[in-house]
Design an enzyme around this catalytic site. Structure first.
Site, mmCIF file in Angstrom:
data_model
loop_
_atom_site.group_PDB
_atom_site.id
_atom_site.type_symbol
_atom_site.label_atom_id
_atom_site.label_comp_id
_atom_site.label_asym_id
_atom_site.label_seq_id
_atom_site.Cartn_x
_atom_site.Cartn_y
_atom_site.Cartn_z
ATOM 1 N N TYR A 130 0.819 -1.208 0.000
ATOM 2 C CA TYR A 130 0.000 0.000 0.000
ATOM 3 C C TYR A 130 0.857 1.264 0.000
ATOM 4 O O TYR A 130 0.615 2.178 -0.780
ATOM 5 C CB TYR A 130 -0.974 0.004 1.193
ATOM 6 N N GLU A 169 1.873 6.533 -6.783
ATOM 7 C CA GLU A 169 0.783 7.361 -7.314
ATOM 8 C C GLU A 169 1.057 8.834 -7.062
ATOM 9 O O GLU A 169 0.871 9.675 -7.943
ATOM 10 C CB GLU A 169 -0.547 6.957 -6.651
#
Lengths: 336, 251
Positions: free
Chosen positions: B173, B180
């Site tokens: 994650y 991102e």
């Protein structure tokens, strides 16, 4: 066996049980949390005719951190009630069949804030946030954001929009203190943050676009018609709120069918006038963010209106001497 | 209950259970299997080329690439399967699955936005380490998640797969979210130059949108969203894997 703990009820109040005495005495309840952990090792002792509000008062005395509005009690889970039955403040404990030795389940609702406080802050925010873009336009659009003609005079539409927006939130704040009667005293503090973000952000963003130097107004007739319609809806909304505030007499918690004025035709006439009020504002000012704000509010009010309509239909089925609840519209005549 | 010959031979009732499944469950199993295959392809090909590609001397990478970047190689698959995963939002809206619509929608929007707008639309970012890291992090997560869903529908999810599902998120994650954010951060310069997705006033609806401002806003909000999602996964992990740091005292 302390005779002071026993109160003899005369035979005529024993509901037919004339041969056995019925006694009222203290009861001791066990208090556990939803995970099964014991909350009060020594239990809680109450008179057997105690109300739930008394329970909460005594619990607060034993656990000072949990003021009454933060406490939520339910009965233990059963097959019929997998999450237990919630205990309401006004009712007596024995109305739930609770007797000496029974267990009740405690839940901490978290820090609470009063409805009035939440309403005040969530309405004060947009009222204030709107104003800098109108009154300090040269600083914001000119100096900070570098737009040309930032200092030019506001258009008529922009001035009227500022008055309408401000008046709307002043009305809401005054209603909070002088009109609304709240059936719940408090709500969780998380809701305060969430509601304020929603109102404050939309207020500021709407104002940014409407007061922008490159704002394009609609035709004057459309603008005046929009604001006029909005004003009529605002006043109707105020009247709806006054009707709702007077529905329940003397702190009774019973549901009453709202009637009179638009309530004869629309279940949630208050939400209806609110939405149409914003529609008038948007017809007058024509901004994407204004319309978006109206739609977000309408979506939430739609959910509430459907729930309210269902509830009133269930509570007033027309049988058992109760009136039948029926309305041609739920939220937005003539559509829905 | 008597067991069929197949059941006795295989030592499981899984095959006959499957035959008895409702159409809804068969559809869900098919969906999860197809997604698992797609992301498996992405994982294999992306990792195969990742090492060689990123080993190239920077000089050569400045001009024409010696070979396609891992992202370019798997691009069609990633875009197809990520956009198609909107089905999961539809499933929760239609009540086919029990996950909350809002969370599924936010997750899909976030990922698809980064993929299509920040990465795919900006050619210069295809060859970056962040792009490769993104693709591999996503693929690794999905290649564990979809099979665990599919097997979970049979109630046959092996405990090692369940453990993987609730453990690999711990490094993946942050890796994915970091990639991102890096891509969005780098995309801003290109978005500003090309004036991507932006329009200004005056216009009839008195609305303006500046994509770079939008990206800046997202970059500020991302850590908070990430934190709430990450801590939610940890509480799920505790629930599903039963890891308690201290033994509860007996009452």
């Amino acid at each position: 066996c302390d005779p002071r703990k026993f109160v003899r009820i005369p035979a005529k109040h024993t509901h037919g049980r004339t041969h056995t005495a019925v006694f009222a005495r203290d009861m001791k309840l066990k208090v556990i949390s939803r995970s099964g952990r014991t909350v009060l090792p020594e239990g809680i002792v109450l008179p057997s005719d105690a109300k739930v509000s008394d329970l909460k008062k005594i619990f607060h005395e034993m656990k000072r951190a949990y003021y009454p509005t933060r406490q939520r009690f339910t009965t233990v889970a059963t097959k019929d009630a997998p999450r237990g039955v919630a205990l309401e403040d006004a009712k007596a404990l024995r109305d739930y069949g609770l007797v000496d030795g029974d267990t009740i389940v405690f839940k901490d609702l978290g820090p609470q804030v009063s409805y009035k406080a939440v309403f005040f802050f969530e309405y004060l925010g947009p009222l204030l946030a709107y104003l800098p873009f109108y009154f300090a336009r040269e600083t914001i659009y000119g100096k900070m954001l570098g737009f040309k003609d930032a200092g030019k005079a506001p258009l008529e539409a922009q001035t009227l929009a500022m008055y309408f927006h401000t008046a709307h939130y002043v009305k809401r704040i005054l209603e909070t203190f002088f009109v609304h009667s709240f059936s719940h005293a408090t709500m969780p503090i998380f809701n305060l943050m969430r509601n304020c973000s929603y109102y404050w952000t939309f207020g500021a963003v709407m104002s940014y676009f409407i007061n922008h130097p490159a704002y394009t107004p609609v035709g004057r007739t459309q603008m005046l018609a929009g604001f006029a319609f909005s004003a009529v809806m605002q006043l109707s909304n105020l009247r709806c709120h006054i009707i709702l505030a007077n529905l329940r007499k003397d702190g009774s918690k019973a549901y009453v069918i709202p009637s009179g004025f638009l309530f004869n035709y629309v279940t949630c006439a208050n939400y209806c006038t609110e939405i149409y009020q914003w529609l008038g504002f948007n017809i007058a000012t024509q901004s994407a963010m204004g319309y978006t704000f109206m739609c977000c509010g309408a979506a939430q009010m739609l959910q509430w209106a459907i729930a309210k309509h269902k509830r009133l239909r269930k509570l007033f089925p027309g049988t058992d001497g109760k009136p039948k609840f029926r309305r041609p519209f739920i939220l937005l005549p003539p559509f829905f | 209950r008597s067991y069929s010959r197949t059941e006795r031979r295989l030592g499981t009732t899984a095959t006959t259970d499957m035959a008895r499944r409702s159409m809804k469950e068969r559809y869900l199993i098919a969906y999860n299997v197809i997604q698992a295959c797609g992301w498996a392809y992405v994982l294999v090909h992306a990792t195969q080329h990742a090492w060689e590609f990123h080993q190239q001397p920077t000089r050569a990478r400045g001009g024409a690439q010696l070979q396609s970047s891992p992202y370019d190689i798997v691009r069609d698959f990633v875009v197809t399967f990520q956009v198609a995963s909107f089905a999961e939002v539809a499933h929760s809206m239609l009540g086919i699955t029990r996950s909350p619509v809002g969370a599924a929608l936010m997750q899909w929007c976030g990922r698809t936005h980064v993929l299509m707008c920040a990465l795919d639309a900006v050619g210069a970012l295809h060859g970056t380490v962040a792009a490769t890291a993104l693709v591999i992090a996503w693929a690794l997560t999905e290649v564990v998640r979809y099979p665990s869903y599919a097997l979970g529908l049979y109630s046959q999810c092996p405990s090692w797969l369940n453990w993987l599902r609730y453990t690999i998120f711990i490094p993946l994650y942050p890796l994915g979210a970091g990639a991102e954010m890096k891509l969005m951060y780098d995309a801003r310069a290109f978005a500003r130059k090309a004036n991507m997705y932006s329009f200004s006033m005056p216009n009839a609806f008195n609305f303006a949108f500046d994509y770079v401002t939008f990206l800046n806003g997202l970059l500020i909000v991302y850590p908070f969203l990430f934190y709430s999602l990450y801590s939610y996964m940890f509480t799920q992990r505790k629930k599903k894997l039963g890891h308690v740091t201290s033994v509860k005292k007996q009452q």
